[in-house]
Enzyme design. Structure first.
Site, PDB file in Angstrom:
ATOM      1  N   ASP A  41       0.822  -1.220   0.000  1.00  0.00           N
ATOM      2  CA  ASP A  41       0.000   0.000   0.000  1.00  0.00           C
ATOM      3  C   ASP A  41       0.855   1.269   0.000  1.00  0.00           C
ATOM      4  OD1 ASP A  41       1.014  -0.259   2.483  1.00  0.00           O
ATOM      5  OD2 ASP A  41      -0.848   0.149   3.561  1.00  0.00           O
ATOM      6  N   HIS A 242      26.114   6.404 -17.145  1.00  0.00           N
ATOM      7  CA  HIS A 242      24.904   6.620 -16.337  1.00  0.00           C
ATOM      8  C   HIS A 242      25.120   6.166 -14.884  1.00  0.00           C
ATOM      9  CE1 HIS A 242      21.970   6.968 -19.995  1.00  0.00           C
ATOM     10  NE2 HIS A 242      22.713   8.038 -19.816  1.00  0.00           N
ATOM     11  N   ASP A 259      26.121  15.497 -13.528  1.00  0.00           N
ATOM     12  CA  ASP A 259      25.139  15.569 -14.617  1.00  0.00           C
ATOM     13  C   ASP A 259      23.775  15.511 -13.936  1.00  0.00           C
ATOM     14  OD1 ASP A 259      23.379  15.085 -16.705  1.00  0.00           O
ATOM     15  OD2 ASP A 259      24.626  13.574 -17.677  1.00  0.00           O
ATOM     16  N   ASP A 270      18.976  19.650 -18.318  1.00  0.00           N
ATOM     17  CA  ASP A 270      19.913  18.513 -18.311  1.00  0.00           C
ATOM     18  C   ASP A 270      21.320  19.077 -18.479  1.00  0.00           C
ATOM     19  OD1 ASP A 270      21.283  16.165 -18.671  1.00  0.00           O
ATOM     20  OD2 ASP A 270      20.367  15.659 -20.599  1.00  0.00           O
ATOM     21  N   HIS A 342      29.031   8.201 -26.797  1.00  0.00           N
ATOM     22  CA  HIS A 342      27.635   8.659 -26.950  1.00  0.00           C
ATOM     23  C   HIS A 342      27.503   9.703 -28.052  1.00  0.00           C
ATOM     24  CE1 HIS A 342      28.692  12.311 -24.666  1.00  0.00           C
ATOM     25  NE2 HIS A 342      29.288  11.524 -23.786  1.00  0.00           N
ATOM     26  N   HIS A 346      20.727  15.525 -27.467  1.00  0.00           N
ATOM     27  CA  HIS A 346      19.378  15.016 -27.730  1.00  0.00           C
ATOM     28  C   HIS A 346      18.381  16.130 -27.487  1.00  0.00           C
ATOM     29  CE1 HIS A 346      19.090  14.951 -23.325  1.00  0.00           C
ATOM     30  NE2 HIS A 346      20.315  14.443 -23.359  1.00  0.00           N
ATOM     31  N   HIS A 353      15.147  12.972 -22.372  1.00  0.00           N
ATOM     32  CA  HIS A 353      15.429  12.515 -23.743  1.00  0.00           C
ATOM     33  C   HIS A 353      14.096  12.633 -24.455  1.00  0.00           C
ATOM     34  CE1 HIS A 353      19.048   9.957 -22.192  1.00  0.00           C
ATOM     35  NE2 HIS A 353      19.249  11.246 -22.117  1.00  0.00           N
ATOM     36  N   GLU A 376      26.509  18.077 -25.586  1.00  0.00           N
ATOM     37  CA  GLU A 376      27.198  17.451 -24.459  1.00  0.00           C
ATOM     38  C   GLU A 376      28.333  16.501 -24.867  1.00  0.00           C
ATOM     39  OE1 GLU A 376      24.871  14.378 -22.432  1.00  0.00           O
ATOM     40  OE2 GLU A 376      23.146  14.952 -23.638  1.00  0.00           O
ATOM     41  N   TYR A 380      36.349  10.268 -22.298  1.00  0.00           N
ATOM     42  CA  TYR A 380      36.444   9.327 -21.164  1.00  0.00           C
ATOM     43  C   TYR A 380      37.630   8.409 -21.469  1.00  0.00           C
ATOM     44  CZ  TYR A 380      31.678  11.074 -21.389  1.00  0.00           C
ATOM     45  OH  TYR A 380      30.580  11.893 -21.514  1.00  0.00           O
ATOM     46  N   ARG A 397      32.693  15.583 -19.199  1.00  0.00           N
ATOM     47  CA  ARG A 397      31.579  15.928 -20.091  1.00  0.00           C
ATOM     48  C   ARG A 397      31.147  17.338 -19.722  1.00  0.00           C
ATOM     49  NH1 ARG A 397      28.838  11.778 -19.397  1.00  0.00           N
ATOM     50  NH2 ARG A 397      27.225  12.270 -17.871  1.00  0.00           N
ATOM     51  N   GLU A 399      27.871  19.832 -20.592  1.00  0.00           N
ATOM     52  CA  GLU A 399      26.544  19.772 -21.231  1.00  0.00           C
ATOM     53  C   GLU A 399      25.760  21.045 -20.965  1.00  0.00           C
ATOM     54  OE1 GLU A 399      24.001  16.625 -19.673  1.00  0.00           O
ATOM     55  OE2 GLU A 399      22.765  16.698 -21.486  1.00  0.00           O
TER      56      GLU A 399
HETATM   57  N1  GLY Z   1      21.531  13.026 -18.214  1.00  0.00           N
HETATM   58  C1  GLY Z   1      21.526  12.119 -19.273  1.00  0.00           C
HETATM   59  C2  GLY Z   1      22.017  12.729 -20.491  1.00  0.00           C
HETATM   60  O1  GLY Z   1      22.791  13.656 -20.428  1.00  0.00           O
HETATM   61  O2  GLY Z   1      21.609  12.408 -21.562  1.00  0.00           O
HETATM   62 MN    MN Z   2      22.914  14.960 -18.822  1.00  0.00          MN
HETATM   63 MN    MN Z   3      21.800  14.904 -21.893  1.00  0.00          MN
END
Ligand code: GLY
Ligand code: MN
Ligand code: MN
Length: 430
Positions: A41, A242, A259, A270, A342, A346, A353, A376, A380, A397, A399
């Site tokens: 519950d 992640h 991040d 983000d 990556h 996005h 995302h 971003e 690495y 990174r 971003e």
């Molecule tokens: N925080 C996830 C990304 O930067 O896409």
């Molecule tokens: Mn991010």
């Molecule tokens: Mn991002």
């Protein structure tokens, strides 16, 4: 009972535009996000499904939206009032109040969903839906189509089911002035939170402590939640893209990658910054950091209407390969994914995302004014790689969140420091 802070006309206008794009034989059926239980519950915190929210502003679970051309065109199915339940979980709108508050043509008790839908389906052959948001509704809907055959044998069936995400994502991709304002505010809140984290960072504090400062800052600025689980990665943890354990202790001499972003009125920010735990970049850290920063600035320069998402991805790969080659980290282009696994960024909106239909390899996705996206790039350097010893274990990174304008772009997160000397002087003041 939650009423969005903005005008309900915003949601109604979205629905009306979508309805007017439908043909007479088309219907859209969207279900709300279910409430997930973590125990018999005790529920997980609730957040409405973004497609459903985009068209309703309605935050209750166990609800369903039907849109079609014929009147009534917008029908919201909601839970009826239930004083006993409301004593525990708070007031529900109920059909009457939901209809007037959310400007629907009709609101119906969700328990009557199947019967009511049967009556609405006349002349409908194409149904836009999103499978798997809500398994209970998926099942109920499937049952309706089975029952329909028995009840109305002369109706034209079977139906053609189409993905509603394709239809709505096209609209969600271009942000209105209102949406840009919300994302700007989310960036503003995150900017203060990030700077508070930078100021609090020093050897010996834990990643979790810094995450706590971030969340405390968001909430003290009235943001309801993060837009995704924050990544607070010190040292080698930054190589895990992640990373979310956030359980380690920050060490002198390491970098810290944060991040994290606020959600404001359902809109995401983000942002990522990487800074030295002790407030001063080492020579090696500074070299790689400035390369990432310069690449990021070049990519932001490339953001403008008419440019494909894919072309900026290609540019990012080329720029990062060039700087890694210059530093003796890489020889062959084929190895680039070891150091930059990556994409460059996005879309950003109700979801971090944002929207569904965007395949990174889709060359037809072209930037347009009103889109909001992240830029971003990162580098690495795994310890296992055959690279100069001094660079091993560095993960960086940077971003930002960017709006595509008619003539180029605007960085919505431009007030969050990212130059080496800005970061060092901010951390020295703490
Ligand atoms: N925080 C996830 C990304 O930067 O896409
Ligand atoms: Mn991010
Ligand atoms: Mn991002």
């Amino acid at each position: 009972m939650k009423i969005p802070q903005c005008s309900m006309d915003i949601f109604k206008k979205r629905r009306d535009e979508l309805i007017s794009s439908l043909k007479d034989n088309e219907m859209i059926i969207l279900s709300s996000q279910p409430l997930y239980l973590r125990q018999h519950d005790v529920a997980f915190p609730y957040r409405q499904d973004s497609f459903f929210y985009y068209l309703t502003g309605f935050e209750e679970s166990n609800s369903c939206l039907v849109l079609r051309k014929k009147s009534p065109s917008s029908i919201l199915f909601v839970q009826k009032n239930d004083p006993e339940r409301e004593l525990w979980d708070g007031a529900l709108f109920g059909p009457d109040r939901a209809k007037s508050t959310f400007l629907m043509d009709a609101c119906v008790d969700v328990e009557e969903f199947q019967d009511t839908l049967l009556s609405l389906l006349e002349n409908i052959t194409n149904i836009y839906r999103i499978r798997s948001v809500n398994k209970v509704f998926d099942h109920e809907l499937d049952q309706v189509f089975v029952e329909q055959k028995a009840k109305y044998p002369d109706r034209r069936t079977p139906y053609r089911f189409l993905d509603a995400r394709d239809l709505i994502s096209k609209r969600r991709m271009i942000k209105s002035e209102f949406e840009i304002k919300q994302i700007r505010k989310a960036c503003q809140i995150s900017t203060l939170a990030h700077t508070q984290v930078m100021k609090a960072c020093k050897p010996g504090v834990t990643e979790r402590h810094l995450h706590g400062i971030f969340i405390q800052s968001l909430m003290s600025q009235q943001a309801v939640r993060e837009s995704y689980g924050g990544i607070f990665a010190s040292g080698d943890h930054a190589l895990v893209l992640h990373y979310m354990d956030n359980a380690d202790t920050c060490q002198d001499g390491d970098l810290m990658l944060v991040d994290a972003g606020a959600e404001w009125e359902y809109y995401a920010s983000d942002l990522t910054r990487t800074f030295p735990v002790n407030g001063k970049f080492s020579a090696e850290q500074k070299i790689i950091y400035n390369h990432v920063l310069n690449v990021q600035k070049e990519l932001i320069q490339a953001v403008r209407p008419g440019v494909t998402h894919r072309s900026i991805n290609t540019k990012a790969l080329e720029l990062i390969f060039a700087v890694l080659k210059q530093e003796g980290v890489i020889k062959n282009k084929k190895d680039i994914r070891t150091f930059y696994p990556h994409g460059f960024g996005h879309l950003l909106g109700l979801d971090v995302h944002d929207v569904y239909c965007l395949d990174e390899d889709d060359a037809t996705f072209t930037l347009q004014a009103g889109m909001t996206l992240t830029v971003e790039p990162g580098i690495y350097i795994p310890r296992s790689a055959e690279v100069p010893e001094k660079f091993k274990g560095i993960g960086i990174r940077i971003e930002d969140n960017v709006l595509v304008t008619e003539t180029g772009s605007e960085v919505l997160s431009c007030h969050l420091p990212k130059e080496v000397d800005e970061i060092e002087s901010l951390m020295a003041k703490s």
